[in-house]
Design a protein around this motif. Structure first.
Motif, PDB file in Angstrom:
ATOM      1  N   THR A 138       0.849  -1.202   0.000  1.00  0.00           N
ATOM      2  CA  THR A 138       0.000   0.000   0.000  1.00  0.00           C
ATOM      3  C   THR A 138       0.888   1.258   0.000  1.00  0.00           C
ATOM      4  OG1 THR A 138      -0.159   0.150   2.418  1.00  0.00           O
ATOM      5  CG2 THR A 138      -1.798  -1.218   1.322  1.00  0.00           C
ATOM      6  N   VAL A 139       1.840   1.285  -0.910  1.00  0.00           N
ATOM      7  CA  VAL A 139       2.851   2.364  -0.856  1.00  0.00           C
ATOM      8  C   VAL A 139       2.410   3.652  -1.546  1.00  0.00           C
ATOM      9  CG1 VAL A 139       4.864   0.902  -0.478  1.00  0.00           C
ATOM     10  CG2 VAL A 139       4.063   1.322  -2.808  1.00  0.00           C
ATOM     11  N   GLY A 140       1.210   3.674  -2.127  1.00  0.00           N
ATOM     12  CA  GLY A 140       0.638   4.926  -2.606  1.00  0.00           C
ATOM     13  C   GLY A 140       1.400   5.595  -3.738  1.00  0.00           C
ATOM     14  N   ALA A 141       1.287   6.912  -3.746  1.00  0.00           N
ATOM     15  CA  ALA A 141       1.850   7.693  -4.841  1.00  0.00           C
ATOM     16  C   ALA A 141       2.546   8.935  -4.277  1.00  0.00           C
ATOM     17  CB  ALA A 141       0.733   8.091  -5.791  1.00  0.00           C
ATOM     18  N   THR A 142       3.347   9.596  -5.137  1.00  0.00           N
ATOM     19  CA  THR A 142       4.129  10.768  -4.713  1.00  0.00           C
ATOM     20  C   THR A 142       3.853  11.939  -5.648  1.00  0.00           C
ATOM     21  OG1 THR A 142       5.877   9.371  -3.846  1.00  0.00           O
ATOM     22  CG2 THR A 142       6.512  11.605  -4.395  1.00  0.00           C
ATOM     23  N   PRO A 143       3.753  13.154  -5.092  1.00  0.00           N
ATOM     24  CA  PRO A 143       3.496  14.308  -5.951  1.00  0.00           C
ATOM     25  C   PRO A 143       4.554  14.469  -7.054  1.00  0.00           C
ATOM     26  CG  PRO A 143       3.383  14.916  -3.632  1.00  0.00           C
ATOM     27  CD  PRO A 143       3.862  13.502  -3.677  1.00  0.00           C
ATOM     28  N   ARG A 144       4.095  14.844  -8.229  1.00  0.00           N
ATOM     29  CA  ARG A 144       4.975  15.013  -9.389  1.00  0.00           C
ATOM     30  C   ARG A 144       5.652  16.393  -9.347  1.00  0.00           C
ATOM     31  NH1 ARG A 144       1.578  13.308 -14.274  1.00  0.00           N
ATOM     32  NH2 ARG A 144       1.672  11.267 -13.273  1.00  0.00           N
ATOM     33  N   HIS A 145       6.872  16.435  -9.825  1.00  0.00           N
ATOM     34  CA  HIS A 145       7.628  17.690  -9.856  1.00  0.00           C
ATOM     35  C   HIS A 145       7.542  18.332 -11.237  1.00  0.00           C
ATOM     36  CE1 HIS A 145      10.348  16.551  -6.200  1.00  0.00           C
ATOM     37  NE2 HIS A 145       9.082  16.216  -6.036  1.00  0.00           N
ATOM     38  N   ALA A 303      -3.179  -2.507  -2.604  1.00  0.00           N
ATOM     39  CA  ALA A 303      -4.397  -1.721  -2.399  1.00  0.00           C
ATOM     40  C   ALA A 303      -4.080  -0.234  -2.366  1.00  0.00           C
ATOM     41  CB  ALA A 303      -5.056  -2.133  -1.068  1.00  0.00           C
ATOM     42  N   GLY A 304      -5.077   0.574  -2.687  1.00  0.00           N
ATOM     43  CA  GLY A 304      -4.932   2.031  -2.628  1.00  0.00           C
ATOM     44  C   GLY A 304      -4.334   2.584  -3.908  1.00  0.00           C
ATOM     45  N   GLU A 305      -3.745   3.754  -3.781  1.00  0.00           N
ATOM     46  CA  GLU A 305      -3.289   4.465  -4.975  1.00  0.00           C
ATOM     47  C   GLU A 305      -2.151   3.777  -5.703  1.00  0.00           C
ATOM     48  OE1 GLU A 305      -2.708   8.615  -5.160  1.00  0.00           O
ATOM     49  OE2 GLU A 305      -4.622   9.064  -4.207  1.00  0.00           O
ATOM     50  N   ILE A 306      -1.507   2.818  -5.089  1.00  0.00           N
ATOM     51  CA  ILE A 306      -0.448   2.106  -5.805  1.00  0.00           C
ATOM     52  C   ILE A 306      -1.039   1.274  -6.943  1.00  0.00           C
ATOM     53  CG2 ILE A 306      -0.433   0.103  -4.217  1.00  0.00           C
ATOM     54  CD1 ILE A 306       2.570   1.656  -6.077  1.00  0.00           C
ATOM     55  N   GLN A 307      -2.333   0.952  -6.844  1.00  0.00           N
ATOM     56  CA  GLN A 307      -2.956   0.157  -7.903  1.00  0.00           C
ATOM     57  C   GLN A 307      -4.186   0.849  -8.504  1.00  0.00           C
ATOM     58  OE1 GLN A 307      -6.192  -1.924  -7.191  1.00  0.00           O
ATOM     59  NE2 GLN A 307      -6.252  -0.196  -5.759  1.00  0.00           N
ATOM     60  N   ASP A 308      -4.445   2.086  -8.089  1.00  0.00           N
ATOM     61  CA  ASP A 308      -5.654   2.762  -8.579  1.00  0.00           C
ATOM     62  C   ASP A 308      -5.309   4.178  -9.027  1.00  0.00           C
ATOM     63  OD1 ASP A 308      -8.124   3.888  -9.018  1.00  0.00           O
ATOM     64  OD2 ASP A 308      -8.573   4.146  -6.885  1.00  0.00           O
ATOM     65  N   ARG A 309      -5.290   4.390 -10.325  1.00  0.00           N
ATOM     66  CA  ARG A 309      -4.995   5.746 -10.795  1.00  0.00           C
ATOM     67  C   ARG A 309      -6.264   6.478 -11.205  1.00  0.00           C
ATOM     68  NH1 ARG A 309      -4.636   5.732 -16.501  1.00  0.00           N
ATOM     69  NH2 ARG A 309      -3.628   7.760 -16.488  1.00  0.00           N
ATOM     70  N   ALA A 315     -11.679   7.314   0.674  1.00  0.00           N
ATOM     71  CA  ALA A 315     -12.730   6.296   0.800  1.00  0.00           C
ATOM     72  C   ALA A 315     -12.450   5.087  -0.102  1.00  0.00           C
ATOM     73  CB  ALA A 315     -14.093   6.910   0.486  1.00  0.00           C
ATOM     74  N   THR A 316     -11.977   5.338  -1.316  1.00  0.00           N
ATOM     75  CA  THR A 316     -11.702   4.200  -2.209  1.00  0.00           C
ATOM     76  C   THR A 316     -10.469   3.442  -1.730  1.00  0.00           C
ATOM     77  OG1 THR A 316     -10.581   5.748  -3.702  1.00  0.00           O
ATOM     78  CG2 THR A 316     -12.825   5.094  -4.280  1.00  0.00           C
ATOM     79  N   SER A 317      -9.477   4.165  -1.237  1.00  0.00           N
ATOM     80  CA  SER A 317      -8.261   3.490  -0.748  1.00  0.00           C
ATOM     81  C   SER A 317      -8.589   2.625   0.464  1.00  0.00           C
ATOM     82  CB  SER A 317      -7.200   4.530  -0.376  1.00  0.00           C
ATOM     83  OG  SER A 317      -6.877   5.305  -1.505  1.00  0.00           O
ATOM     84  N   VAL A 318      -9.456   3.146   1.329  1.00  0.00           N
ATOM     85  CA  VAL A 318      -9.899   2.377   2.496  1.00  0.00           C
ATOM     86  C   VAL A 318     -10.639   1.111   2.049  1.00  0.00           C
ATOM     87  CG1 VAL A 318     -11.702   2.487   4.283  1.00  0.00           C
ATOM     88  CG2 VAL A 318      -9.944   4.262   4.174  1.00  0.00           C
ATOM     89  N   THR A 322      -9.470  -2.750   2.664  1.00  0.00           N
ATOM     90  CA  THR A 322     -10.359  -3.765   3.249  1.00  0.00           C
ATOM     91  C   THR A 322     -10.343  -5.036   2.405  1.00  0.00           C
ATOM     92  OG1 THR A 322     -11.816  -2.010   4.023  1.00  0.00           O
ATOM     93  CG2 THR A 322     -12.748  -4.228   3.929  1.00  0.00           C
ATOM     94  N   ALA A 323     -10.527  -4.852   1.100  1.00  0.00           N
ATOM     95  CA  ALA A 323     -10.581  -6.010   0.198  1.00  0.00           C
ATOM     96  C   ALA A 323      -9.263  -6.786   0.227  1.00  0.00           C
ATOM     97  CB  ALA A 323     -10.903  -5.541  -1.225  1.00  0.00           C
ATOM     98  N   ALA A 324      -8.145  -6.064   0.211  1.00  0.00           N
ATOM     99  CA  ALA A 324      -6.837  -6.736   0.213  1.00  0.00           C
ATOM    100  C   ALA A 324      -6.655  -7.538   1.502  1.00  0.00           C
ATOM    101  CB  ALA A 324      -5.722  -5.703   0.070  1.00  0.00           C
ATOM    102  N   ALA A 325      -7.064  -6.943   2.628  1.00  0.00           N
ATOM    103  CA  ALA A 325      -6.907  -7.637   3.910  1.00  0.00           C
ATOM    104  C   ALA A 325      -7.762  -8.899   3.949  1.00  0.00           C
ATOM    105  CB  ALA A 325      -7.304  -6.699   5.049  1.00  0.00           C
ATOM    106  N   MET A 326      -9.001  -8.792   3.470  1.00  0.00           N
ATOM    107  CA  MET A 326      -9.884  -9.971   3.487  1.00  0.00           C
ATOM    108  C   MET A 326      -9.356 -11.051   2.549  1.00  0.00           C
ATOM    109  SD  MET A 326     -13.581  -8.070   3.774  1.00  0.00           S
ATOM    110  CE  MET A 326     -14.527  -9.578   3.961  1.00  0.00           C
ATOM    111  N   SER A 327      -8.821 -10.632   1.420  1.00  0.00           N
ATOM    112  CA  SER A 327      -8.252 -11.610   0.490  1.00  0.00           C
ATOM    113  C   SER A 327      -7.019 -12.279   1.090  1.00  0.00           C
ATOM    114  CB  SER A 327      -7.884 -10.931  -0.829  1.00  0.00           C
ATOM    115  OG  SER A 327      -9.046 -10.497  -1.494  1.00  0.00           O
ATOM    116  N   ALA A 328      -6.198 -11.480   1.754  1.00  0.00           N
ATOM    117  CA  ALA A 328      -4.985 -12.049   2.365  1.00  0.00           C
ATOM    118  C   ALA A 328      -5.370 -13.069   3.449  1.00  0.00           C
ATOM    119  CB  ALA A 328      -4.134 -10.930   2.963  1.00  0.00           C
ATOM    120  N   GLU A 329      -6.381 -12.689   4.224  1.00  0.00           N
ATOM    121  CA  GLU A 329      -6.847 -13.581   5.292  1.00  0.00           C
ATOM    122  C   GLU A 329      -7.350 -14.907   4.696  1.00  0.00           C
ATOM    123  OE1 GLU A 329     -10.160 -11.792   7.283  1.00  0.00           O
ATOM    124  OE2 GLU A 329     -10.680 -13.690   8.255  1.00  0.00           O
ATOM    125  N   ARG A 330      -8.135 -14.809   3.629  1.00  0.00           N
ATOM    126  CA  ARG A 330      -8.658 -16.034   2.996  1.00  0.00           C
ATOM    127  C   ARG A 330      -7.539 -16.850   2.376  1.00  0.00           C
ATOM    128  NH1 ARG A 330     -13.868 -12.936   0.356  1.00  0.00           N
ATOM    129  NH2 ARG A 330     -14.888 -12.629   2.348  1.00  0.00           N
TER     130      ARG A 330
END
Ligand SMILES: Cc1cc2nc3c(=O)[nH]c(=O)nc-3n(C[C@H](O)[C@H](O)[C@H](O)COP(=O)(O)OP(=O)(O)OC[C@H]3O[C@@H](n4cnc5c(N)ncnc54)[C@H](O)[C@@H]3O)c2cc1C
Length: 337
Positions: A138-145, A303-309, A315-318, A322-330
């Motif tokens: 879940t390493v997200g994204a960084t502002p562009r220069h 999960a989060g902005e690392i996979q969602d552009r 709210a979407t990252s949360v 959630t989905a990633a955690a439930m999948s990992a658990e399963r």
């Protein structure tokens, strides 16, 4: 808000007085390692903690991620009056810790090895070495220069990527905001609390931001627009910004425009270089997942902005966390029979 945690809005990092810093370990075996502590990571931590998986979150150098840079969040459900990004981070962190999530602060993952399958190797920049049965990225994204002359030299001296952190220093001053999306407009509006004038420099003649935000921006008398224009150079001396060199992209006319500060909000890049050659990424560098947040490596989720552009919201990252955690658990449950 916790008594143990104070925030200093003039810096981008919360002043954490009781942060748990785990000692360097030789090789520590974890069931779940979550890389990153933004909304996606802290939510994945909450869910895996409640599933008794005792997750370890490697927070990176920005606890809370981009949210911690956000002055006010008005569109996260459950908070009708809105709240500051740092308050939200603190609440998410406390909630995850309440169920047993451990958060390793001030430490970033420097290397991963997913090539041999689970358990995966994760190394941190403070010499930590971990084995993890499953990993949630879940390493997200960084502002562009902008990458223009003067930008790097004057960063921290009038050039900023965070109005929340630095707006305070521009009381009664003129600032330029670069960009035309949601972030640019939100931050421009925030800057009007301090600055005497905010000029939004945008390379096109229309904005990408949402309609409500546009309306609020157009109605704000402190905000002015400079259309079809790019910043070519940031000028300054004695460690402070004095002007920007602007180029009209239609006429090529160059103008020197006086300003005390430059705030840059022109998009983000996914922090995915760490996974080069290990996780499948799209043309823009975002990690590719399926609907269950599975990556191309069995047992590694993202999960989060690392996979969602596309959606790029708390709210979407949360939700994705959630989905990633439930999948990992399963995934762990299936593997362990
Ligand atoms: C100025 C601004 C205003 C915004 N306003 C809003 C708003 O009002 N409402 C809204 O819904 N959204 C808003 N957003 C967007 C929202 O903040 C993001 O969508 C959200 O933070 C993404 O969450 P994330 O967990 O995927 O990633 P991020 O928030 O980017 O977090 C990434 C995390 O990964 C960590 N990390 C990175 N590299 C490593 C590494 N190598 N090892 C370990 N950890 C690492 C970082 O330290 C960080 O903790 C705003 C964003 C910005 C920049």
């Amino acid at each position: 808000m916790s008594d143990n945690l104070t925030f200093n809005l003039t810096t981008s990092t919360p002043n954490i007085q009781t942060a748990e810093v785990l000692p360097d370990e030789a090789v520590q075996h974890e069931r779940v390692i979550i890389i990153g502590s933004g909304p996606a990571g802290l939510t994945a931590a909450l869910y895996t903690a409640r599933a008794q998986l005792n997750p370890l979150v490697i927070a990176g150098h920005e606890l809370g991620g981009q949210v911690s840079l956000t002055y006010e969040i008005e569109n996260y459900p459950g908070f009708p009056e809105g709240l500051s990004g740092q308050e939200l981070v603190e609440l998410m962190k406390r909630q995850a810790e309440r169920f047993g999530a451990r958060i390793k602060m001030f430490s970033a993952v420097s290397e991963v090895d997913f090539s041999h399958g689970s358990p995966f190797t994760v190394k941190t920049d403070d010499n930590g070495v971990y084995l993890a049965d499953t990993v949630i990225v879940t390493v997200g994204a960084t502002p562009r220069h902008l990458n223009v002359p003067g930008e790097k030299e004057l960063t921290g001296n009038g050039v900023s990527y965070c109005a929340t952190c630095d707006g305070f220093f521009f009381r009664d001053k003129r600032v330029v905001v670069v960009g035309g999306g949601d972030s640019a407009l939100e931050e421009a509006l925030f800057l009007t609390r301090f600055a005497s004038r905010v000029d939004i420099v945008h390379r096109r003649d229309q904005l990408r931001a949402g309609q409500m935000l546009q309306k609020r921006t157009f109605e704000n008398e402190k905000i002015h627009f400079i259309w079809n224009t790019v910043v070519e150079r940031i000028n300054g001396s004695s460690g402070k910004v004095e002007s920007v060199l602007l180029r009209n992209v239609e006429t090529s006319e160059i103008t020197e425009y006086p300003t005390d500060g430059v705030f840059i909000f022109i998009g983000h890049d996914p922090n995915s270089d760490l996974f080069d050659g290990q996780l499948e990424r799209d043309a823009f560098g975002y990690v590719v997942t399926d609907r269950e947040m599975r990556t191309n490596i069995d047992g590694v989720f993202a999960a989060g902005e690392i996979q969602d552009r596309v959606y790029r919201q708390v709210a979407t990252s949360v939700g994705q966390g959630t989905a990633a955690a439930m999948s990992a658990e399963r995934w762990l449950a299936a593997r362990e029979g």
